[in-house]
Motif scaffolding. Sequence first.
Motif, PDB file in Angstrom:
ATOM      1  N   ILE A   4       0.893  -0.837   0.342  1.00  0.00           N
ATOM      2  CA  ILE A   4      -0.092   0.065  -0.142  1.00  0.00           C
ATOM      3  C   ILE A   4       0.715   1.503  -0.041  1.00  0.00           C
ATOM      4  O   ILE A   4       1.076   1.941  -0.770  1.00  0.00           O
ATOM      5  CB  ILE A   4      -1.139  -0.161   0.754  1.00  0.00           C
ATOM      6  N   GLU A   5       1.987   1.041   0.816  1.00  0.00           N
ATOM      7  CA  GLU A   5       2.822   2.345   0.893  1.00  0.00           C
ATOM      8  C   GLU A   5       3.797   2.488  -0.727  1.00  0.00           C
ATOM      9  O   GLU A   5       3.901   3.907  -0.736  1.00  0.00           O
ATOM     10  CB  GLU A   5       3.846   2.141   1.959  1.00  0.00           C
ATOM     11  N   GLN A   6       3.713   1.376  -0.638  1.00  0.00           N
ATOM     12  CA  GLN A   6       4.676   1.362  -3.291  1.00  0.00           C
ATOM     13  C   GLN A   6       3.389   2.640  -3.380  1.00  0.00           C
ATOM     14  O   GLN A   6       4.079   3.181  -4.354  1.00  0.00           O
ATOM     15  CB  GLN A   6       4.791  -0.058  -3.338  1.00  0.00           C
ATOM     16  N   ARG A   7       2.188   1.601  -3.370  1.00  0.00           N
ATOM     17  CA  ARG A   7       1.304   2.408  -3.988  1.00  0.00           C
ATOM     18  C   ARG A   7       1.180   3.504  -4.227  1.00  0.00           C
ATOM     19  O   ARG A   7       0.751   4.607  -5.357  1.00  0.00           O
ATOM     20  CB  ARG A   7       0.299   1.006  -3.969  1.00  0.00           C
ATOM     21  N   ARG A   8       1.263   4.123  -2.741  1.00  0.00           N
ATOM     22  CA  ARG A   8       1.153   5.425  -2.720  1.00  0.00           C
ATOM     23  C   ARG A   8       2.528   5.806  -2.979  1.00  0.00           C
ATOM     24  O   ARG A   8       2.274   7.210  -3.470  1.00  0.00           O
ATOM     25  CB  ARG A   8       1.000   5.747  -0.531  1.00  0.00           C
ATOM     26  N   ASP A   9       3.223   5.493  -3.088  1.00  0.00           N
ATOM     27  CA  ASP A   9       4.084   6.599  -3.793  1.00  0.00           C
ATOM     28  C   ASP A   9       4.187   6.570  -4.968  1.00  0.00           C
ATOM     29  O   ASP A   9       4.260   7.602  -5.552  1.00  0.00           O
ATOM     30  CB  ASP A   9       5.701   5.270  -3.514  1.00  0.00           C
ATOM     31  N   HIS A  10       3.650   5.517  -5.773  1.00  0.00           N
ATOM     32  CA  HIS A  10       3.757   5.890  -7.204  1.00  0.00           C
ATOM     33  C   HIS A  10       2.639   7.158  -7.341  1.00  0.00           C
ATOM     34  O   HIS A  10       2.310   7.019  -8.642  1.00  0.00           O
ATOM     35  CB  HIS A  10       2.845   4.823  -7.731  1.00  0.00           C
ATOM     36  N   LEU A  11       1.233   6.697  -6.606  1.00  0.00           N
ATOM     37  CA  LEU A  11       0.508   7.708  -6.902  1.00  0.00           C
ATOM     38  C   LEU A  11       0.848   9.054  -7.432  1.00  0.00           C
ATOM     39  O   LEU A  11       0.578  10.102  -7.644  1.00  0.00           O
ATOM     40  CB  LEU A  11      -1.463   7.464  -6.014  1.00  0.00           C
ATOM     41  N   GLN A  12       1.752   9.133  -6.035  1.00  0.00           N
ATOM     42  CA  GLN A  12       2.274  10.703  -5.479  1.00  0.00           C
ATOM     43  C   GLN A  12       2.538  10.776  -6.764  1.00  0.00           C
ATOM     44  O   GLN A  12       2.662  12.515  -7.137  1.00  0.00           O
ATOM     45  CB  GLN A  12       3.360  11.256  -3.967  1.00  0.00           C
ATOM     46  N   LYS A  13       3.782  10.129  -7.753  1.00  0.00           N
ATOM     47  CA  LYS A  13       4.734  10.855  -8.490  1.00  0.00           C
ATOM     48  C   LYS A  13       3.838  10.522 -10.244  1.00  0.00           C
ATOM     49  O   LYS A  13       4.319  11.899 -10.426  1.00  0.00           O
ATOM     50  CB  LYS A  13       5.367   9.385  -9.117  1.00  0.00           C
ATOM     51  N   GLU A  14       2.476  10.196  -9.890  1.00  0.00           N
ATOM     52  CA  GLU A  14       1.363  10.206 -11.450  1.00  0.00           C
ATOM     53  C   GLU A  14       1.081  11.400 -10.764  1.00  0.00           C
ATOM     54  O   GLU A  14       1.095  12.377 -11.669  1.00  0.00           O
ATOM     55  CB  GLU A  14       0.727   9.598 -11.044  1.00  0.00           C
ATOM     56  N   ILE A  15       0.292  11.745  -9.338  1.00  0.00           N
ATOM     57  CA  ILE A  15       0.194  13.278  -9.547  1.00  0.00           C
ATOM     58  C   ILE A  15       0.966  14.491  -9.546  1.00  0.00           C
ATOM     59  O   ILE A  15       0.824  15.670 -10.256  1.00  0.00           O
ATOM     60  CB  ILE A  15      -0.117  13.411  -7.888  1.00  0.00           C
TER      61      ILE A  15
END
Length: 221
Positions: free
Chosen positions: A90-101
């Motif tokens: 979940i934390e890895q997904r959160r990191d990717h989401l932030q890069k996307e944003i």
Amino acid sequence: MLNVRMNRIIFSIFAISFLLIGCVSKEETTERMYRALENVVKAEEVFEEQQEPLVKLEKKEKEIYDRIMELGMKQHDELVKLADEALSIIEQRRDHLQKEIDSINDSKIEFKQVEDIKNEIDDTEQKKKASELIEIMRNRYKVHNQLAKEYRSALENDKELYLMLKNESVSYEQLEEHVTNLNTIYQLVYDANEKFNALTVQYNAKKLEFYKEAGLKLEND
């Protein structure tokens, strides 16, 4: 948990050679608009790079969740290990989401130049196509904001679910209520994602229309 990610590529046509038709002033405006639009593509490259790893992480987490459901609460030690692994994902997904944003935010900055150049276009049809293009992109950015918001909510609720599963005293009713709520959130993510993809398709088509209206003769036409 649904695997809701889809590839959402704003295509680049850097590889396509073109011929500018018209007067010099028209050429300059068209070239500047072309460069500005392609800079938007570049700005979203990081966004695109996040899609494949996000899909893989979502699939991996879903597999872990299914294993937890098969185990049940009786094998609590193994369940805790799996839940911790899911929490890490979940934390890895959160990191990717932030890069996307961040990438989308960079895209917004680049796209501001497109809006500025549009005001300098004299040709009525070109200006109309550019205005339509801008409206679609504004809606696309708005939908992505909603998508990111819903996805963040999904991540928080995913996290809460695994923390609940680690708690031996959690009741079936509590888990059932949380999973029902989580499914509702993921439906919102899915719906926003579908809108985003549709707007991206519209944007790509409208960008081609603008290029043709502006006098860009694509060799593969």
